[in-house]
Design an enzyme around this catalytic site. Structure first.
Site, short mmCIF file in Angstrom:
data_model
loop_
_atom_site.label_atom_id
_atom_site.label_comp_id
_atom_site.label_asym_id
_atom_site.label_seq_id
_atom_site.Cartn_x
_atom_site.Cartn_y
_atom_site.Cartn_z
N GLU A 151 -5.56 -10.51 -1.63
CA GLU A 151 -6.58 -10.69 -0.44
C GLU A 151 -8.04 -10.40 -0.76
O GLU A 151 -8.82 -9.74 -0.14
CB GLU A 151 -6.02 -9.31 0.27
N GLU A 206 0.99 -1.15 -0.11
CA GLU A 206 0.05 0.17 0.07
C GLU A 206 0.68 1.23 0.01
O GLU A 206 0.65 2.17 0.93
CB GLU A 206 -1.00 -0.02 1.33
O1 G3I Z 1 -2.50 -10.23 18.53
C1 G3I Z 1 -2.97 -9.17 19.32
C2 G3I Z 1 -3.88 -9.61 20.49
O2 G3I Z 1 -2.77 -10.26 21.33
C3 G3I Z 1 -4.46 -8.75 21.32
O3 G3I Z 1 -5.33 -9.26 22.33
C4 G3I Z 1 -5.44 -8.14 20.44
C5 G3I Z 1 -6.19 -7.03 21.17
O4 G3I Z 1 -7.03 -6.03 20.00
O5 G3I Z 1 -4.70 -7.56 19.20
C6 G3I Z 1 -3.94 -8.58 18.42
O6 G3I Z 1 -3.42 -7.91 17.27
C7 G3I Z 1 -4.41 -7.64 16.12
C8 G3I Z 1 -3.73 -8.50 15.01
O7 G3I Z 1 -4.66 -7.93 13.56
C9 G3I Z 1 -3.95 -9.98 15.00
O8 G3I Z 1 -5.27 -10.23 15.22
C10 G3I Z 1 -4.22 -6.21 15.97
O9 G3I Z 1 -4.78 -5.67 17.26
C11 G3I Z 1 -5.14 -5.78 14.57
O10 G3I Z 1 -5.01 -4.45 14.31
C12 G3I Z 1 -4.60 -6.70 13.71
O11 G3I Z 1 -5.51 -6.50 12.48
C13 G3I Z 1 -4.85 -6.94 11.15
C14 G3I Z 1 -4.62 -5.53 10.25
O12 G3I Z 1 -4.30 -6.20 8.92
C15 G3I Z 1 -3.45 -4.92 10.86
O13 G3I Z 1 -2.28 -5.52 10.76
C16 G3I Z 1 -5.85 -7.43 10.38
O14 G3I Z 1 -6.14 -8.84 11.23
C17 G3I Z 1 -5.64 -8.01 9.08
O15 G3I Z 1 -6.64 -8.59 8.34
C18 G3I Z 1 -5.49 -6.86 8.20
O16 G3I Z 1 -4.92 -7.17 7.06
C19 G3I Z 1 -4.57 -6.01 6.18
C20 G3I Z 1 -3.34 -6.66 5.23
O17 G3I Z 1 -2.23 -6.70 6.18
C21 G3I Z 1 -3.10 -5.35 4.37
N1 G3I Z 1 -4.19 -5.14 3.45
C22 G3I Z 1 -5.45 -4.82 4.18
C23 G3I Z 1 -5.86 -5.71 5.16
C24 G3I Z 1 -7.23 -5.54 6.01
O18 G3I Z 1 -6.79 -4.36 6.59
#
Ligand code: G3I
Length: 386
Positions: A285, A169
């Site tokens: 994705e 991105e």
């Molecule tokens: O692992 C921690 C956990 O320990 C904690 O209890 C919890 C509390 O909220 O957070 C967990 O981490 C989360 C992580 O996903 C793992 O589940 C983060 O808060 C959360 O922000 C994170 O979101 C991910 C996001 O990218 C940011 O990395 C989404 O699952 C994931 O689907 C999303 O994927 C992105 C791609 O990488 C790039 N393209 C867009 C896509 C959708 O946003």
């Protein structure tokens, strides 16, 4: 039938009309899928994709795969695995001088044990950066920090990776930066050259991996996506002409259902432009947001499957497309449930399998797309073999 179905995507016809379409859609798709010689109706997506010279898989995570029934379906349907979060900076680099590969190593082992390919996501992004990043990384150490990250992480998996999303991105034209680049921490610290640097470091650390520039907001027929496509193409041209080792464009494909949002001819032409640079293309994705659809499940499933079919019918015609990944396999684990929940609070139905791991019309639309390729003429040249 196809034209009729697309018509209702433009403006939802009455519920009765959609319900009728959904059952006809299902009958037609199922009928077609067993029309293709030698493809059984229930053949898993990974096998259907392989028959068409494509790769199908999905994003998942350590926690999801410790749900045994889900893990079994993932192994059955997917031929490639991408960690949804375990290879991002936040997960893999808890401290500036510490790397944690426990999660991604476990996921790679799962992939290997289930005869799947494994791909990495992502080496350079403006999100999912660890808390120490902002206070530690500055313009004097940023290059060394990025080089160390890439050489360590890519080096750790060298020779075992299908591909890497090297940068993620990076285009956002309304940030008013050179080349329509996003005004990310990396651009601020290193200037536009950070992209070339990332690809060169990744190629040094793993000459075998396919190196991908992964981009969102390039799928739709909107002024914003027009700008993003143009900037993405220009960036790819610049990278290629400067000898930067970029091998493929990743198109995230988080699709919406706003009326008139997709223009098949325009998207087909964009794919052709990318391919003409000698690049491969991956759908990285894929999912469909169903936030505001009617509550009726068969109607929703039919509209969502119609969107999958509309998009994939263009994608599969481009010989440079080598893989289709959905961002999750089951609605039980979709980022959309948290980030784009339905206004009525019911579970999202955006992915091939439902909350109970049952195949839906979206699965059938994917199956039909792969079957169509398998049944069609061989691509003009064997672009789909890496
Ligand atoms: O692992 C921690 C956990 O320990 C904690 O209890 C919890 C509390 O909220 O957070 C967990 O981490 C989360 C992580 O996903 C793992 O589940 C983060 O808060 C959360 O922000 C994170 O979101 C991910 C996001 O990218 C940011 O990395 C989404 O699952 C994931 O689907 C999303 O994927 C992105 C791609 O990488 C790039 N393209 C867009 C896509 C959708 O946003």
């Amino acid at each position: 039938m196809l034209v009729k179905r697309r018509a209702f995507l433009k403006g939802f016809v009455g519920l009765a009309g959609l319900t009728a379409i959904s059952s006809l859609f299902e009958q037609r798709l199922l009928a077609q899928s067993n029309l293709v010689e030698g493809i059984a109706v229930d053949m898993p997506l990974r096998e259907r994709a392989a028959k068409s010279g494509l790769i199908y898989g999905a994003a998942t995570g350590w926690e999801q795969l410790h749900d045994s029934p889900f893990a079994a379906q993932f192994a059955k349907e997917c031929g490639i695995l991408v960690p949804e979060s375990e290879l991002k900076w936040l997960a893999v680099r808890p401290k500036p001088d510490a790397f944690n590969f426990t999660g991604p190593d476990w996921l790679m082992q799962f992939a290997i044990s289930n005869n799947m390919l494994f791909r990495g996501h992502t080496l350079v992004w403006h999100e999912a950066l660890p808390a120490w990043f902002q206070s530690t990384v500055n313009s004097s150490n940023a290059e060394a920090t990025l080089k160390k990250h890439i050489s360590t992480v890519v080096g750790h998996y060298a020779g075992k990776m299908h591909s890497w999303d090297v940068v993620n991105e990076v285009i956002l034209p309304w940030n008013n930066q050179p080349d329509g680049l996003r005004n990310s921490p990396w651009l601020k610290l290193l200037g536009p050259g950070y992209i070339d640097l990332a690809f060169r470091e990744a190629a040094k650390a793993d000459p075998k991996a396919l190196l991908v520039l992964n981009q969102d907001r390039i799928e739709n027929d909107t002024a914003a996506d027009d700008q993003c496509r143009a900037a993405t193409l220009a960036l790819l041209q610049r990278l290629k002409s400067s000898g930067t080792p970029v091998h493929a464009l990743g198109i995230e494909s988080h699709l919406g259902l706003d009326a008139g949002i997709f223009n098949a001819e325009k998207f087909k032409s964009f794919l052709r432009d990318v391919a003409s640079l000698g690049l491969k293309i991956m759908i990285t994705e894929l999912d469909v947001t169903d936030q505001d659809l009617p509550a009726d499940i068969s109607t929703r499933d039919s509209i969502i499957a119609g969107k999958y079919e509309e998009f994939l019918s263009v994608v599969i015609e481009e010989p440079s497309v080598i893989a289709v990944l959905t961002w999750g396999l089951s609605d039980k684990y979709s980022w959309l449930a948290d980030e784009r929940p339905r206004t009525d609070g019911t579970p999202v139905r955006s992915l091939p399998l439902d909350m109970n791991l049952q195949r839906k019309l979206a699965w059938t639309a994917l199956a039909q797309a792969f079957d169509k390729v398998a049944a069609g003429p061989a691509p003009p040249q064997d672009l789909r073999v890496l």
